[in-house]
Design an enzyme around this catalytic site. Structure first.
Site, mmCIF file in Angstrom:
data_model
loop_
_atom_site.group_PDB
_atom_site.id
_atom_site.type_symbol
_atom_site.label_atom_id
_atom_site.label_comp_id
_atom_site.label_asym_id
_atom_site.label_seq_id
_atom_site.Cartn_x
_atom_site.Cartn_y
_atom_site.Cartn_z
ATOM 1 N N ASP A 148 -51.548 79.981 -25.383
ATOM 2 C CA ASP A 148 -52.522 80.264 -24.324
ATOM 3 C C ASP A 148 -51.969 81.414 -23.501
ATOM 4 O O ASP A 148 -50.893 81.918 -23.797
ATOM 5 C CB ASP A 148 -52.724 78.999 -23.469
ATOM 6 C CG ASP A 148 -54.104 78.932 -22.844
ATOM 7 O OD1 ASP A 148 -54.531 79.938 -22.248
ATOM 8 O OD2 ASP A 148 -54.763 77.892 -22.959
ATOM 9 N N ASP A 179 -60.352 72.804 -22.645
ATOM 10 C CA ASP A 179 -59.733 74.088 -22.968
ATOM 11 C C ASP A 179 -58.387 73.785 -23.628
ATOM 12 O O ASP A 179 -57.347 73.717 -22.978
ATOM 13 C CB ASP A 179 -59.569 74.934 -21.713
ATOM 14 C CG ASP A 179 -59.244 76.384 -22.069
ATOM 15 O OD1 ASP A 179 -59.109 76.692 -23.264
ATOM 16 O OD2 ASP A 179 -59.116 77.202 -21.142
ATOM 17 N N ALA A 180 -58.452 73.576 -24.925
ATOM 18 C CA ALA A 180 -57.313 73.016 -25.665
ATOM 19 C C ALA A 180 -56.758 74.005 -26.683
ATOM 20 O O ALA A 180 -55.642 73.861 -27.151
ATOM 21 C CB ALA A 180 -57.759 71.743 -26.377
ATOM 22 N N LYS A 181 -57.559 74.986 -27.065
ATOM 23 C CA LYS A 181 -57.142 76.026 -28.020
ATOM 24 C C LYS A 181 -56.475 75.434 -29.248
ATOM 25 O O LYS A 181 -55.427 75.892 -29.687
ATOM 26 C CB LYS A 181 -56.268 77.065 -27.311
ATOM 27 C CG LYS A 181 -57.022 77.705 -26.128
ATOM 28 C CD LYS A 181 -56.325 78.886 -25.537
ATOM 29 C CE LYS A 181 -57.184 79.598 -24.489
ATOM 30 N NZ LYS A 181 -57.396 78.869 -23.233
ATOM 31 N N ARG A 182 -57.108 74.413 -29.810
ATOM 32 C CA ARG A 182 -56.592 73.747 -30.992
ATOM 33 C C ARG A 182 -57.018 74.489 -32.254
ATOM 34 O O ARG A 182 -57.742 75.496 -32.195
ATOM 35 C CB ARG A 182 -57.083 72.294 -31.041
ATOM 36 C CG ARG A 182 -56.664 71.433 -29.860
ATOM 37 C CD ARG A 182 -55.156 71.297 -29.731
ATOM 38 N NE ARG A 182 -54.771 70.145 -28.919
ATOM 39 C CZ ARG A 182 -54.443 70.183 -27.632
ATOM 40 N NH1 ARG A 182 -54.437 71.310 -26.971
ATOM 41 N NH2 ARG A 182 -54.080 69.075 -26.998
#
Lengths: 276, 276
Positions: free
Chosen positions: A96, B91-94
């Site tokens: 991030d 909002d984890a951006k996995r």
């Protein structure tokens, strides 16, 4: 754990096996369901049965997060149960903006704050340098950056040609300017065995975490032939092939048998490469 | 929540504001520290003070994971406190191989299993199609795919030229073949306001989640000028600029004031675009 210590472990155990701790409740041996925390019991038995045969454990966070709060607790307890001298990898594929990646670093590296002090975390490179740097500030902790993954979707972007080579080549080249092989490893799927030779041009000294042996169809010999370097330089992961080798009361014993098969093959490769 | 319902909310509230719930314990107003769970208390007060001014809340998972087990519990409780008619974004951006992304989808979409039923999750595109598809199987749930992010590192790979354009353009083009604008949104940083015009060539109908207004220096007018479409098509996020507007007992009131400023600007833009 630093690079020399990891190599010492590899020589001592004659193994560069990493075991993926990716337990799904519905796949566990039925007799475990009577326990208060079947997944944790399963993990502990797998660890007990295999810890002399592997040098790393790699829980994938997805398998814990899907169980909600209890899952996160199980992830913490699983990390705590991994012996100190075994390299622990949070397969979390995080990444991030800088100040947020710093929080992820705390989550997986700072035991005092989060309850977990993994040796390494897998990180996705898409957001670039400042998304990776916060993880590099921890001494003797590692970033394992996704380079060339083992899944079909790796063709969508990683293999795309760019002005300075394929995307995964650009990632390898760019990230080598962020930290040296004492801090960065790369994920390179075992299903891409032949491409390992190419990866080694960009990352001759780095350790490579190689998933995809076993259930995903990767070939151990091909990986070793193309990937070994003078400090071994490989952590080969097997998850399903080991942890689901048996479904009865002897599941841990069956898991040990599968781990042993891989350890024996790895020992032969270490001898062939004059590393032990 | 589907696209029409989201647009209805935008018109009803005259706002396309998303508030990032990214609380760090050391930044909270001191008087909250006496509570059993200061972060949760903080989030609840922020939500109470702003829920009529925004259409979405976006907790970033990093800020919860760094607090260990208690943090994960706080994430779940925060999600539960977000009103049903407000769009909720993890909002984890996995992103991982198919069977693993399926576990992440359960973690964030399936309330029965994990305790959380977010409307959307942010996903990193590096691993390609099969890493995204499992999230698309949930009706009226959304993937918000990273395209062009707001941080300096976005130049490292996203802006790299490839044979079919820049990487972020390839991501937009490729992902448009995976699902339509009823299921995929894209993250486009507000610091790239001028490039929004270019993004709209590839994604004319998609909603764009635009972080970076405020603390990161993005310009609201530039984003609206280049990004609005006939269903609004924008969710503009502010985190620090709102939640840390005040540090005293009136912090929630101060947060409301900042949210209100943005809502008023957004209302003007919605009128100018004849959407309300």
């Amino acid at each position: 754990m630093n690079k020399d210590q990891l190599f010492e472990q590899i020589k001592a155990k004659k193994s560069f096996l990493c075991i993926g701790l990716d337990p799904a409740l519905e796949k566990l041996p039925k007799h475990l369901l009577k326990y208060e925390n079947p997944v944790l019991t399963f993990n502990k038995e797998i660890i007990d049965a295999t810890k002399d045969l592997c040098v790393a454990y790699k829980p994938n966070t997805a398998f814990y997060e899907c169980m909600g709060l209890k899952g996160w607790e199980t992830l913490i307890e699983t990390w705590k149960y991994i012996p100190q001298d075994i390299f622990s990898i949070a397969d979390a594929k995080r990444g991030d903006i800088g100040n947020t990646s710093a929080m992820y670093a705390e989550a997986f590296f700072n035991q005092t704050q989060s309850g977990m002090g993994f040796d390494a975390i897998t990180v996705a490179p898409y957001m670039g340098k400042d998304s990776v740097e916060p993880f590099l500030k921890f001494k003797d902790k590692w970033v394992i950056l996704l380079a060339l993954t083992s899944n079909p979707g790796s063709n969508d972007f990683q293999q795309q040609d760019g002005s300075s080579g394929k995307l995964y080549e650009t990632v390898l080249q760019t990230a080598s300017g962020w930290a040296n092989s004492d801090q960065i490893m790369y994920v390179v799927g075992a299903t891409k065995g032949a491409e390992l030779k190419n990866v080694r041009k960009f990352a001759p000294d780095n350790f490579l975490l190689v998933p995809g042996v076993g259930a995903q169809g990767g070939n151990l010999d091909e990986v070793c032939e193309n990937g070994l370097n003078d400090q071994c330089g490989l952590l080969i992961n097997s998850s399903r092939g080991i942890i689901y080798a048996g479904y009865g009361k002897d599941f841990a014993e069956k898991a040990r048998e599968e781990a042993l098969k891989l350890q024996v093959e790895m020992e032969a490769w270490l001898r062939r490469a004059n590393l032990i």
